[in-house]
Design an enzyme around this catalytic site. Structure first.
Site, PDB file in Angstrom:
ATOM      1  CE  LYS A 172      -7.521   0.726   1.480  1.00 22.01           C
ATOM      2  NZ  LYS A 172      -6.716  -0.232   2.227  1.00 22.01           N
ATOM      3  CG  HIS A 174      -3.911  -0.644  -1.837  1.00 25.63           C
ATOM      4  ND1 HIS A 174      -4.361   0.653  -1.823  1.00 25.63           N
ATOM      5  CD2 HIS A 174      -3.597  -0.943  -0.552  1.00 25.63           C
ATOM      6  CE1 HIS A 174      -4.302   1.128  -0.590  1.00 25.63           C
ATOM      7  NE2 HIS A 174      -3.836   0.174   0.199  1.00 25.63           N
ATOM      8  CB  SER A 216      -0.946  -0.010   1.197  1.00 23.01           C
ATOM      9  OG  SER A 216      -0.242  -0.283   2.392  1.00 23.01           O
TER      10      SER A 216
HETATM   11  C1  LIG Z   1      -6.569  -0.199   3.731  1.00 19.24           C
HETATM   12  C2  LIG Z   1      -5.987  -1.518   3.967  1.00 19.24           C
HETATM   13  C3  LIG Z   1      -6.571  -2.416   4.863  1.00 19.24           C
HETATM   14  C4  LIG Z   1      -7.685  -1.989   5.783  1.00 19.24           C
HETATM   15  O1  LIG Z   1      -8.884  -1.833   5.113  1.00 19.24           O
HETATM   16  P1  LIG Z   1      -9.995  -0.834   5.663  1.00 19.24           P
HETATM   17  O2  LIG Z   1     -11.239  -1.257   5.010  1.00 19.24           O
HETATM   18  O3  LIG Z   1      -9.539   0.542   5.292  1.00 19.24           O
HETATM   19  O4  LIG Z   1     -10.041  -1.016   7.162  1.00 19.24           O
HETATM   20  C5  LIG Z   1      -6.059  -3.692   4.941  1.00 19.24           C
HETATM   21  N1  LIG Z   1      -5.003  -4.081   4.186  1.00 19.24           N
HETATM   22  C6  LIG Z   1      -4.392  -3.224   3.341  1.00 19.24           C
HETATM   23  C7  LIG Z   1      -3.227  -3.701   2.537  1.00 19.24           C
HETATM   24  C8  LIG Z   1      -4.854  -1.924   3.211  1.00 19.24           C
HETATM   25  O5  LIG Z   1      -4.234  -1.078   2.397  1.00 19.24           O
END
Ligand SMILES: *Cc1c(COP(=O)(O)O)cnc(C)c1O
Length: 386
Positions: free
Chosen positions: A237, A208, A180
């Protein structure tokens, strides 16, 4: 010293180290442009990659679920699985081609709960050094023996497996697919091969990558032709909603539903969000043009910024870390970009390693060529007035 004074001291220490966070106030929806304090600026720091966060079809999907109400009332183990949860889980399992899936309120909850449910005392977890914080927290909660392998280093993973696998009960290898904060991709094929030869489960966090990579946005595992035992996808996302799902076999999902503390002891996601997530899946499935536009925007930004002399150590993804190094310098550059109408967040420790603070630049599919140009002009002015 009193408690309130101690807290104030902790805050001033953060401030002195350039680590105090002050989120900006956004009015109106998330999009390629956002309003901050009445100023319209370009947004280059969201994970709203396909521009779905304010998509009319998602807003309509929420409005059309009034018959199921807003709240889920309790944990599903208490007040039951609602039709919306069942339908969303079936849709996401179908999307990833797995027998089952389970919904969580957030990706954070999905990771913490899933890791803790699948490994415990006497088991062993092999975890990439740059895995997401939620995976690290899941490892801690699990009480399993945790071995951290060097970032994307298959040789190191192999030697840890050889050394520690034999004495453990269950073994689980965990990795992000697209990291990320660095925008680089895990060597998933090689890792899957190691998982198979050492009888280890493989858990891949596609937060992602889902929606962006793979056929119809099915992620990097699908693109690279591997089938992990557990795939985690987040819905906040590229899917533009909120929540997460874990796709796996019936048995793995069943154990998660029984053992994941963040599932068992937490109110289920609102049924309306589950309905919106189903609509988001339909939009993502058909978003080939948007996926193409997103990666084109990323590639244009990468090559133009490199030409200006910026250090961007990632290839082929929509996440562009512009390495700066020092914390205060990074935040100062972020503030200067915002002054010029371009919102790019600085990322500091502990999110990234000490000395590697960076501007994390993420375009969207809905940025138009003139948006990209304005972003590049803003970066160019930083170089001219260092
Ligand atoms: C954003 C993210 C999460 C957490 O997800 P949320 O729905 O924002 O709590 C988990 N793993 C990765 C790699 C992330 O980038």
């Amino acid at each position: 010293m009193g408690f309130q004074t101690q807290i104030r001291e902790a805050l001033s220490e953060l401030d002195a180290a350039g680590l105090l966070r002050r989120p900006l106030q956004i009015s109106g929806p998330q999009g390629p442009e956002v309003d901050i304090d009445g100023q319209r600026v370009l947004c280059f720091c969201s994970n709203n990659y396909l521009g779905l966060a304010d998509h009319p079809a998602l807003v309509d999907a929420l409005a059309s679920t009034q018959g199921e109400g807003v709240g889920a009332a309790a944990s599903r183990l208490i007040s039951g699985t609602m039709d919306a949860h069942r339908d969303a889980e079936a849709a996401y399992a179908d999307f990833l081609g797995t027998p089952a899936a389970v919904l969580f309120s957030t990706g954070y909850a999905a990771n913490v709960g899933t890791v803790q449910a699948l490994a415990g005392t006497g088991d062993i977890i092999f975890s990439d050094a740059l895995n997401h914080a939620s995976l690290i927290d899941g490892c801690r909660l699990s009480r399993a023996n945790v071995r951290v392998y060097a970032h994307r280093n298959v040789d190191h993973l192999g030697s840890l497996l050889r050394e520690h696998r034999p004495r453990a009960g269950r073994a689980l290898i965990i990795t992000d697919s697209l990291f990320s904060m660095d925008g680089v991709i895990a060597p998933l094929r090689e890792i899957a091969e190691l998982a198979r030869s050492f009888d280890a489960g493989l858990m891949v966090d596609e937060a992602h990558a889902l929606g962006v990579f793979g056929p119809n946005g099915r992620g990097l595992s699908a693109e690279l032709g591997i089938q992990p035992d557990v795939v985690v996808g987040t819905l906040g996302k590229a899917f533009g909603v909120a929540g997460a799902f874990v796709a796996a076999s019936e048995e793995v999902v069943s154990l998660i539903r029984n053992r994941a503390r963040s599932f068992v002891y937490s109110t289920a996601p609102p049924p309306m969000l589950a309905r919106a997530a189903i609509e988001a899946l339909r939009l993502v499935h058909e978003a080939d043009d948007a996926r193409h536009a997103l990666l084109e925007n990323a590639s244009e930004l990468r090559s133009q910024l490199r030409a200006l002399g910026f250090d961007i150590p990632s290839e082929n993804s929509q996440i562009l870390p512009v390495l700066i190094g020092e914390n205060n310098r990074t935040m100062q550059l972020s503030a200067e970009l915002l002054d010029k109408g371009v919102f790019v967040q600085g990322i500091r420790p502990p999110t990234v390693a000490e000395g590697t603070a960076r501007l994390r630049l993420t375009p969207m599919a809905t940025h138009r060529p003139e948006h990209i140009e304005r972003a590049i002009d803003a970066f160019a002015s930083l170089v001219q007035n260092p």
